[in-house]
Design an enzyme around this catalytic site. Structure first.
Site, PDB file in Angstrom:
ATOM      1  N   GLU A   1       0.849  -1.195   0.000  1.00  0.00           N
ATOM      2  CA  GLU A   1       0.000   0.000   0.000  1.00  0.00           C
ATOM      3  C   GLU A   1       0.885   1.245   0.000  1.00  0.00           C
ATOM      4  O   GLU A   1       1.545   1.541   1.000  1.00  0.00           O
ATOM      5  CB  GLU A   1      -0.916   0.009   1.227  1.00  0.00           C
ATOM      6  CG  GLU A   1      -1.765   1.266   1.334  1.00  0.00           C
ATOM      7  CD  GLU A   1      -2.513   1.370   2.654  1.00  0.00           C
ATOM      8  OE1 GLU A   1      -2.940   2.485   2.998  1.00  0.00           O
ATOM      9  OE2 GLU A   1      -2.675   0.343   3.341  1.00  0.00           O
TER      10      GLU A   1
ATOM     11  N   ARG B   1       0.455  10.238   0.758  1.00  0.00           N
ATOM     12  CA  ARG B   1       0.855  11.261   1.731  1.00  0.00           C
ATOM     13  C   ARG B   1       2.063  12.051   1.266  1.00  0.00           C
ATOM     14  O   ARG B   1       2.495  12.987   1.939  1.00  0.00           O
ATOM     15  CB  ARG B   1       1.162  10.613   3.082  1.00  0.00           C
ATOM     16  CG  ARG B   1      -0.029   9.892   3.697  1.00  0.00           C
ATOM     17  CD  ARG B   1       0.341   9.235   5.011  1.00  0.00           C
ATOM     18  NE  ARG B   1      -0.769   8.437   5.534  1.00  0.00           N
ATOM     19  CZ  ARG B   1      -0.702   7.729   6.650  1.00  0.00           C
ATOM     20  NH1 ARG B   1       0.412   7.715   7.359  1.00  0.00           N
ATOM     21  NH2 ARG B   1      -1.754   7.036   7.056  1.00  0.00           N
TER      22      ARG B   1
ATOM     23  N   LYS C   1     -11.272  -1.273   6.043  1.00  0.00           N
ATOM     24  CA  LYS C   1     -10.150  -0.952   6.912  1.00  0.00           C
ATOM     25  C   LYS C   1     -10.703  -0.306   8.179  1.00  0.00           C
ATOM     26  O   LYS C   1     -11.548   0.583   8.099  1.00  0.00           O
ATOM     27  CB  LYS C   1      -9.233   0.022   6.162  1.00  0.00           C
ATOM     28  CG  LYS C   1      -8.157   0.707   6.978  1.00  0.00           C
ATOM     29  CD  LYS C   1      -7.388   1.650   6.047  1.00  0.00           C
ATOM     30  CE  LYS C   1      -6.340   2.457   6.779  1.00  0.00           C
ATOM     31  NZ  LYS C   1      -5.531   3.262   5.840  1.00  0.00           N
TER      32      LYS C   1
END
Length: 211
Positions: free
Chosen positions: A40, A44, A128
């Site tokens: 993943e 960011r 999630k």
């Protein structure tokens, strides 16, 4: 791959922030060499989309996806870059609509029952839990299992290697997400051997057999 196939490919999904796209391929290969296939790459950093593109092209055995995807525009961008899946930190109606129409599997984030009900409304039963430790961790997972026995989770946020086995023992947990596999200093040093060793340790963790 379906969301559940993605999250059952290994016990840990590394949550990876890449500052320099030049490190992306080496990092991905180091994790793959250690037995971690699903990666993943979080949005960011400005390098994230390019990192996904490079890993998809040069490390085809890795299942590379995008994390911290929070809107339709980002979902479109990572799909075009070659991401095989997308993970979001939360969910709202516009994002749920975009995710339901996406060309790649999307794993939305939830932090409680209300968001989980919204996710289910749009067909998402693999989600999630974020930020896991902050919203109750294992206690939250146990509380949600009663009213939502069909849902499976990848708890992420504040989980380290010491806590991971307890999370993986929960019947509604497929895997955990964690950033401990890719320490910033090791990545900056391109210490791929050390990262492979961290990956090997994480790959040996065992999820519950009844997931």
């Amino acid at each position: 791959m379906t969301p559940r196939e993605i999250l059952t490919a290994g016990p840990v999904v590394p949550v990876i922030a890449i500052d320099d796209p030049q490190t992306a391929v080496g990092l991905a290969q180091a994790l793959l060499d250690g037995g971690i296939r699903v990666l993943e790459i979080t949005l960011r950093t400005p390098a994230a989309v390019e990192a996904i593109r490079r890993i998809k092209r040069e490390v085809p055995a890795a299942a590379v996806g995008a994390g911290t995807v929070i809107n339709a525009a980002q979902l479109k961008a990572v799909t075009e870059a070659g991401a095989m899946f997308a993970i979001s930190p939360g969910i709202n109606t516009p994002f749920a609509q975009a995710a339901a129409a996406a060309d790649i599997p999307v794993i939305p984030g939830v932090s409680g029952a209300g968001e989980l009900m919204l996710a289910l409304e749009y067909g998402f039963d693999t989600v999630k839990l974020f930020p896991a430790e902050a919203v109750g961790g294992i206690k939250m997972l146990k509380a949600l299992h009663g009213p939502f026995p069909q849902v499976r989770f990848c708890p992420t946020g504040g989980i380290g290697p010491a806590a991971a086995p307890d999370y993986l023992a929960q019947p509604n947990v497929l895997c955990v997400g964690g950033s401990w596999l890719t320490p910033a200093q090791l990545v900056a040093e391109k210490n791929w051997r050390a990262i492979t060793e961290l990956a090997e340790q994480s790959a040996r963790l065992k999820p519950a057999p009844h997931r």
